[in-house]
Design a protein around this motif. Structure first.
Motif, PDB file in Angstrom:
ATOM      1  N   LYS A 135       0.829  -1.198   0.000  1.00 27.38           N
ATOM      2  CA  LYS A 135       0.000   0.000   0.000  1.00 27.38           C
ATOM      3  C   LYS A 135       0.869   1.255   0.000  1.00 27.38           C
ATOM      4  CE  LYS A 135      -3.490   2.483   2.704  1.00 27.38           C
ATOM      5  NZ  LYS A 135      -4.294   2.491   3.958  1.00 27.38           N
ATOM      6  N   TYR A 136       1.921   1.236   0.816  1.00 28.62           N
ATOM      7  CA  TYR A 136       2.807   2.400   0.880  1.00 28.62           C
ATOM      8  C   TYR A 136       3.478   2.655  -0.476  1.00 28.62           C
ATOM      9  CZ  TYR A 136       6.899   5.259   1.573  1.00 28.62           C
ATOM     10  OH  TYR A 136       7.860   6.245   1.420  1.00 28.62           O
ATOM     11  N   GLU A 137       4.039   1.607  -1.070  1.00 32.35           N
ATOM     12  CA  GLU A 137       4.765   1.794  -2.323  1.00 32.35           C
ATOM     13  C   GLU A 137       3.843   2.274  -3.441  1.00 32.35           C
ATOM     14  OE1 GLU A 137       7.199  -1.508  -3.401  1.00 32.35           O
ATOM     15  OE2 GLU A 137       8.502  -1.306  -1.643  1.00 32.35           O
ATOM     16  N   PHE A 138       2.665   1.679  -3.573  1.00 31.07           N
ATOM     17  CA  PHE A 138       1.723   2.117  -4.602  1.00 31.07           C
ATOM     18  C   PHE A 138       1.328   3.579  -4.397  1.00 31.07           C
ATOM     19  CE2 PHE A 138       0.138  -2.517  -4.731  1.00 31.07           C
ATOM     20  CZ  PHE A 138       1.109  -2.860  -5.645  1.00 31.07           C
ATOM     21  N   SER A 139       1.010   3.909  -3.152  1.00 33.70           N
ATOM     22  CA  SER A 139       0.560   5.272  -2.855  1.00 33.70           C
ATOM     23  C   SER A 139       1.669   6.292  -3.067  1.00 33.70           C
ATOM     24  CB  SER A 139       0.054   5.351  -1.407  1.00 33.70           C
ATOM     25  OG  SER A 139      -1.046   4.490  -1.210  1.00 33.70           O
ATOM     26  N   ALA A 140       2.893   5.926  -2.645  1.00 34.80           N
ATOM     27  CA  ALA A 140       4.011   6.858  -2.750  1.00 34.80           C
ATOM     28  C   ALA A 140       4.396   7.147  -4.197  1.00 34.80           C
ATOM     29  CB  ALA A 140       5.218   6.307  -1.994  1.00 34.80           C
ATOM     30  N   GLY A 154       4.181  -8.157  -8.328  1.00 34.06           N
ATOM     31  CA  GLY A 154       4.158  -9.597  -8.159  1.00 34.06           C
ATOM     32  C   GLY A 154       3.361  -9.938  -6.897  1.00 34.06           C
ATOM     33  N   GLU A 155       2.967 -11.199  -6.786  1.00 39.38           N
ATOM     34  CA  GLU A 155       2.249 -11.708  -5.607  1.00 39.38           C
ATOM     35  C   GLU A 155       1.030 -10.860  -5.263  1.00 39.38           C
ATOM     36  OE1 GLU A 155       3.178 -14.536  -4.801  1.00 39.38           O
ATOM     37  OE2 GLU A 155       5.180 -14.573  -5.693  1.00 39.38           O
ATOM     38  N   ALA A 156       0.271 -10.494  -6.281  1.00 37.97           N
ATOM     39  CA  ALA A 156      -0.883  -9.628  -6.064  1.00 37.97           C
ATOM     40  C   ALA A 156      -1.999 -10.312  -5.291  1.00 37.97           C
ATOM     41  CB  ALA A 156      -1.416  -9.125  -7.403  1.00 37.97           C
ATOM     42  N   CYS A 162      -3.405  -4.368  -3.877  1.00 35.93           N
ATOM     43  CA  CYS A 162      -3.547  -3.981  -5.285  1.00 35.93           C
ATOM     44  C   CYS A 162      -4.980  -3.550  -5.589  1.00 35.93           C
ATOM     45  CB  CYS A 162      -3.157  -5.147  -6.188  1.00 35.93           C
ATOM     46  SG  CYS A 162      -1.410  -5.567  -6.134  1.00 35.93           S
ATOM     47  N   HIS A 163      -5.930  -4.329  -5.101  1.00 41.46           N
ATOM     48  CA  HIS A 163      -7.344  -4.012  -5.330  1.00 41.46           C
ATOM     49  C   HIS A 163      -7.707  -2.682  -4.688  1.00 41.46           C
ATOM     50  CE1 HIS A 163     -11.674  -4.068  -4.379  1.00 41.46           C
ATOM     51  NE2 HIS A 163     -11.784  -4.684  -5.536  1.00 41.46           N
ATOM     52  N   ASP A 164      -7.266  -2.484  -3.458  1.00 47.91           N
ATOM     53  CA  ASP A 164      -7.591  -1.245  -2.748  1.00 47.91           C
ATOM     54  C   ASP A 164      -6.986  -0.033  -3.449  1.00 47.91           C
ATOM     55  OD1 ASP A 164      -8.892  -2.840  -0.967  1.00 47.91           O
ATOM     56  OD2 ASP A 164      -7.473  -2.571   0.681  1.00 47.91           O
ATOM     57  N   TRP A 165      -5.747  -0.184  -3.929  1.00 46.01           N
ATOM     58  CA  TRP A 165      -5.105   0.925  -4.631  1.00 46.01           C
ATOM     59  C   TRP A 165      -5.855   1.246  -5.914  1.00 46.01           C
ATOM     60  CZ3 TRP A 165      -2.734   0.946  -9.484  1.00 46.01           C
ATOM     61  CH2 TRP A 165      -2.064   2.135  -9.816  1.00 46.01           C
ATOM     62  N   ALA A 166      -6.203   0.201  -6.681  1.00 50.67           N
ATOM     63  CA  ALA A 166      -6.909   0.415  -7.943  1.00 50.67           C
ATOM     64  C   ALA A 166      -8.245   1.095  -7.712  1.00 50.67           C
ATOM     65  CB  ALA A 166      -7.117  -0.922  -8.658  1.00 50.67           C
ATOM     66  N   THR A 167      -8.922   0.707  -6.634  1.00 52.28           N
ATOM     67  CA  THR A 167     -10.207   1.314  -6.305  1.00 52.28           C
ATOM     68  C   THR A 167     -10.023   2.787  -5.931  1.00 52.28           C
ATOM     69  OG1 THR A 167     -11.081  -0.804  -5.520  1.00 52.28           O
ATOM     70  CG2 THR A 167     -12.213   1.205  -4.783  1.00 52.28           C
ATOM     71  N   LYS A 168      -8.978   3.070  -5.171  1.00 52.11           N
ATOM     72  CA  LYS A 168      -8.744   4.431  -4.703  1.00 52.11           C
ATOM     73  C   LYS A 168      -8.476   5.386  -5.854  1.00 52.11           C
ATOM     74  CE  LYS A 168      -5.926   7.133  -1.480  1.00 52.11           C
ATOM     75  NZ  LYS A 168      -4.834   7.085  -0.471  1.00 52.11           N
ATOM     76  N   VAL A 169      -7.738   4.927  -6.847  1.00 49.32           N
ATOM     77  CA  VAL A 169      -7.423   5.818  -7.975  1.00 49.32           C
ATOM     78  C   VAL A 169      -8.443   5.675  -9.100  1.00 49.32           C
ATOM     79  CG1 VAL A 169      -4.966   5.892  -7.455  1.00 49.32           C
ATOM     80  CG2 VAL A 169      -5.832   4.150  -9.024  1.00 49.32           C
ATOM     81  N   GLN A 170      -9.562   5.016  -8.778  1.00 53.54           N
ATOM     82  CA  GLN A 170     -10.703   4.902  -9.692  1.00 53.54           C
ATOM     83  C   GLN A 170     -10.298   4.274 -11.018  1.00 53.54           C
ATOM     84  OE1 GLN A 170     -12.246   8.920  -9.871  1.00 53.54           O
ATOM     85  NE2 GLN A 170     -13.547   8.560  -8.105  1.00 53.54           N
ATOM     86  N   GLY A 197     -11.744  -1.989 -21.411  1.00 54.26           N
ATOM     87  CA  GLY A 197     -11.878  -3.335 -20.871  1.00 54.26           C
ATOM     88  C   GLY A 197     -12.207  -3.336 -19.397  1.00 54.26           C
ATOM     89  N   GLY A 198     -12.615  -4.479 -18.927  1.00 51.77           N
ATOM     90  CA  GLY A 198     -12.917  -4.606 -17.509  1.00 51.77           C
ATOM     91  C   GLY A 198     -12.559  -5.996 -17.050  1.00 51.77           C
ATOM     92  N   GLY A 199     -12.577  -6.230 -15.754  1.00 51.92           N
ATOM     93  CA  GLY A 199     -12.228  -7.531 -15.231  1.00 51.92           C
ATOM     94  C   GLY A 199     -11.953  -7.435 -13.754  1.00 51.92           C
ATOM     95  N   GLU A 200     -11.111  -8.320 -13.258  1.00 52.08           N
ATOM     96  CA  GLU A 200     -10.828  -8.306 -11.831  1.00 52.08           C
ATOM     97  C   GLU A 200      -9.340  -8.132 -11.593  1.00 52.08           C
ATOM     98  OE1 GLU A 200     -10.772 -12.109  -9.704  1.00 52.08           O
ATOM     99  OE2 GLU A 200     -11.560 -12.997 -11.537  1.00 52.08           O
TER     100      GLU A 200
END
Length: 211
Positions: A135-140, A154-156, A162-170, A197-200
């Motif tokens: 979370k820190y690295e994605f946000s930073a 890796g190791e998502a 990863c999901h939370d970050w993607a949701t936060k940045v819409q 595209g869309g997916g998970e």
């Protein structure tokens, strides 16, 4: 060519007897990074987590063929003898011209390094796979990502970072890799643009493209 060079260096260093090189970096992920770097022609690639340097070598080979770009790698030596020398040890010497190794962690180095880089074309997380660290690295890194740009991990499937970050940045995701133990997503930001595209978001590999 690069795969063969890595295999030869692995044998020379005796790593072929332990299997550690393949454990730390699957060749399919290294190949993915190579293809992305060849196609995208990045100026700045930033990665956390190097280990022996298989993925780093593939990235550096792509940058070398491109004739442009620098790879900045962050890793912290393990508490074992000669640990610092092991980091990136299978990277062929002729590819190290475009490589900058920073010893430490994202927490200790990002505050100074990211402003120095100013813009990052591709960011690859492959360091400690805890929710807090991811979370820190994605946000930073997000404010410094160039558009278009890519965030990979890796190791998502280790946690929902990863999901939370993607949701936060819409963002919305597209599965990009499939197979046992591997998955992926490509994500584009809704503003100023959306990657079609869309997916998970999930699996061992996660990618986010911003444009």
């Amino acid at each position: 060519e690069i795969d063969q060079a890595i295999k030869e260096r692995t044998v020379t260093l005796g790593y072929d007897k332990t299997g550690d090189v393949e454990t730390f970096a699957k060749s399919e992920f290294a190949q993915l990074y190579y293809v992305l770097c060849r196609a995208f022609q990045p100026q700045i690639v930033l990665e956390t987590g190097v280990a022996y340097g298989r993925s780093s070598a593939f990235i550096l080979k792509a940058l070398s063929i491109n004739g442009t770009g620098t790879l900045h790698s962050i890793d912290r030596p393990l508490p074992i003898p000669n640990a610092e020398a092991l980091i990136g040890s299978i990277i062929p010497d002729d590819l190290k011209r475009d490589w900058r190794l920073h010893l430490g962690t994202g927490y200790s180095l990002f505050p100074q390094l990211l402003p120095q880089l100013a813009k990052v074309d591709i960011f690859i997380h492959d360091s400690r796979h805890t929710y807090r660290n991811m979370k820190y690295e994605f946000s930073a890194v997000t404010p410094y990502m160039k558009r278009p740009g890519f965030v990979l991990s890796g190791e998502a499937d280790q946690n929902p970072a990863c999901h939370d970050w993607a949701t936060k940045v819409q963002t919305r995701a597209r599965r990009a890799l499939a197979g046992k133990g591997a998955g992926g997503a490509g994500v584009g930001q809704r503003a100023p643009g959306v990657w079609p595209g869309g997916g998970e978001v999930g699996g061992r590999w996660f990618g986010a493209g911003r444009r």
